[in-house]
Motif scaffolding. Structure first.
Motif, PDB file in Angstrom:
ATOM      1  N   ALA A   1       1.820  -0.965  -0.082  1.00  0.00           N
ATOM      2  CA  ALA A   1       1.120  -2.168   0.382  1.00  0.00           C
ATOM      3  C   ALA A   1       1.249  -3.323  -0.600  1.00  0.00           C
ATOM      4  O   ALA A   1       0.700  -4.407  -0.349  1.00  0.00           O
ATOM      5  N   GLU A   2       1.953  -3.077  -1.719  1.00  0.00           N
ATOM      6  CA  GLU A   2       2.102  -4.087  -2.773  1.00  0.00           C
ATOM      7  C   GLU A   2       0.738  -4.522  -3.306  1.00  0.00           C
ATOM      8  O   GLU A   2       0.453  -5.704  -3.513  1.00  0.00           O
ATOM      9  N   VAL A   3      -0.105  -3.509  -3.515  1.00  0.00           N
ATOM     10  CA  VAL A   3      -1.423  -3.692  -4.113  1.00  0.00           C
ATOM     11  C   VAL A   3      -1.448  -2.878  -5.404  1.00  0.00           C
ATOM     12  O   VAL A   3      -0.866  -1.788  -5.469  1.00  0.00           O
ATOM     13  N   ALA A   4      -2.103  -3.389  -6.423  1.00  0.00           N
ATOM     14  CA  ALA A   4      -2.180  -2.667  -7.693  1.00  0.00           C
ATOM     15  C   ALA A   4      -2.840  -1.304  -7.479  1.00  0.00           C
ATOM     16  O   ALA A   4      -3.968  -1.244  -6.971  1.00  0.00           O
ATOM     17  N   PRO A   5      -2.167  -0.205  -7.834  1.00  0.00           N
ATOM     18  CA  PRO A   5      -2.766   1.124  -7.654  1.00  0.00           C
ATOM     19  C   PRO A   5      -4.118   1.268  -8.340  1.00  0.00           C
ATOM     20  O   PRO A   5      -5.000   1.969  -7.833  1.00  0.00           O
ATOM     21  N   SER A   6      -4.285   0.600  -9.480  1.00  0.00           N
ATOM     22  CA  SER A   6      -5.565   0.699 -10.190  1.00  0.00           C
ATOM     23  C   SER A   6      -6.709   0.159  -9.344  1.00  0.00           C
ATOM     24  O   SER A   6      -7.841   0.659  -9.419  1.00  0.00           O
ATOM     25  N   THR A   7      -6.426  -0.849  -8.534  1.00  0.00           N
ATOM     26  CA  THR A   7      -7.467  -1.416  -7.669  1.00  0.00           C
ATOM     27  C   THR A   7      -7.960  -0.378  -6.668  1.00  0.00           C
ATOM     28  O   THR A   7      -9.170  -0.215  -6.462  1.00  0.00           O
TER      29      THR A   7
END
Length: 285
Positions: free
Chosen positions: A47-53
């Motif tokens: 999803a091109e979202v930071a995994p940490s988020t």
């Protein structure tokens, strides 16, 4: 209900609740990741979202702040694409090299059904018109799909489906059964079922199913095993078994039936009906 998920459309499994709570969002991410056979980290990257988020949101159940609408849209879009791609792969029966290398694994292949088996039906051609043909999906053990079993590799184009249009082999293959056949065989084992052709004086052929058996005296037969005996098609004598053969399931035999009979296919699988309505079906000639 415990089985509700089995009845859902494949694309409903990734649908987000209409008004999700923070706990509901966490459950949704975990549920979707499990269904897609990926981790939340892999979903976030897709999803091109930071995994940490995503991982922090899942792990910290005390926070009261949710995710932005933009982040949720990215997750839904990524999950939808992964679901669509994997479902297409499953429908097409594609397997990875790792999956195919597992000797206990299987592939899913689509087999064309293009003919019928009917005792007493002698024809110049048994091929159905294209409008009557259809496809079925079957499981094919890796040992057959890639080679390494008793046969050569059975690729999908080497398989053919036939519909049983009457009762065959003492009810073993009732009306409406779809038998999956292969021409790739070099020998038979006791208990194998085969499709044989029988040619009449005009050159037309009949297709029927026979069962390979060996008598205690060492005679090899292709048996119809049909009842009643008075109406049974003739069993076919196929020669003497080798003298040294022990009559076990996995011994290999080469048969010599009379010249008017030809072993055309070996049956490797069958899809059988369990409803009396199938007995009313009329199949193409």
């Amino acid at each position: 209900m415990p089985l509700d998920d089995l009845h859902q459309h494949p694309f409903d499994h990734i649908r987000m609740p209409s008004e999700p709570s923070l706990e509901g969002l966490r459950d949704w991410i975990l549920k979707v990741s499990t269904y897609l056979d990926i981790t939340p980290t892999e979903l976030a990257r897709a999803a091109e979202v930071a995994p940490s988020t995503i991982n922090k949101f899942i792990a910290d159940t005390t926070q009261t702040k949710g995710m932005t609408a933009k982040t949720l849209q990215k997750l839904i879009k990524a999950a939808s694409k992964i679901n669509s791609d994997k479902f297409s792969e499953a429908y097409a029966g594609r397997r990875t090299e790792e999956q195919l290398s597992d000797p206990t694994g299987y592939s899913v292949v689509n087999v064309r059904v293009g003919s019928a088996l009917r005792a007493g039906s002698y024809k110049t051609s048994h091929l159905w018109p294209v409008r009557s043909q259809f496809f079925v999906s079957i499981l094919l053990p890796n040992a057959l799909h890639t080679g390494g079993g008793r046969e050569e590799s059975l690729k999908p184009h080497g398989l053919l489906g036939m519909v049983v249009a009457d009762q065959h082999a003492e009810g073993t293959f009732p009306h409406g059964t779809v038998v999956i056949c292969s021409r790739l065989f070099n020998h038979l084992e006791i208990g194998d079922y085969v499709v044989i052709s029988r040619r009449d004086d005009t050159g037309n052929t009949e297709l029927t199913i026979r069962n390979f058996v060996v008598s205690p005296k060492g005679d090899m037969w292709l048996s119809s095993r049909a009842e009643p005996v008075a109406n049974r098609p003739p069993d076919i004598y196929a020669g003497r078994a080798p003298f040294e053969v022990k009559y076990t399931r996995h011994e290999k035999f080469t048969l010599s039936p009379p010249p008017e009979y030809v072993i055309e296919y070996i049956i490797i699988s069958a899809i059988q009906p369990y409803n009396e309505r199938f007995e009313e079906l009329k199949f193409p000639d």
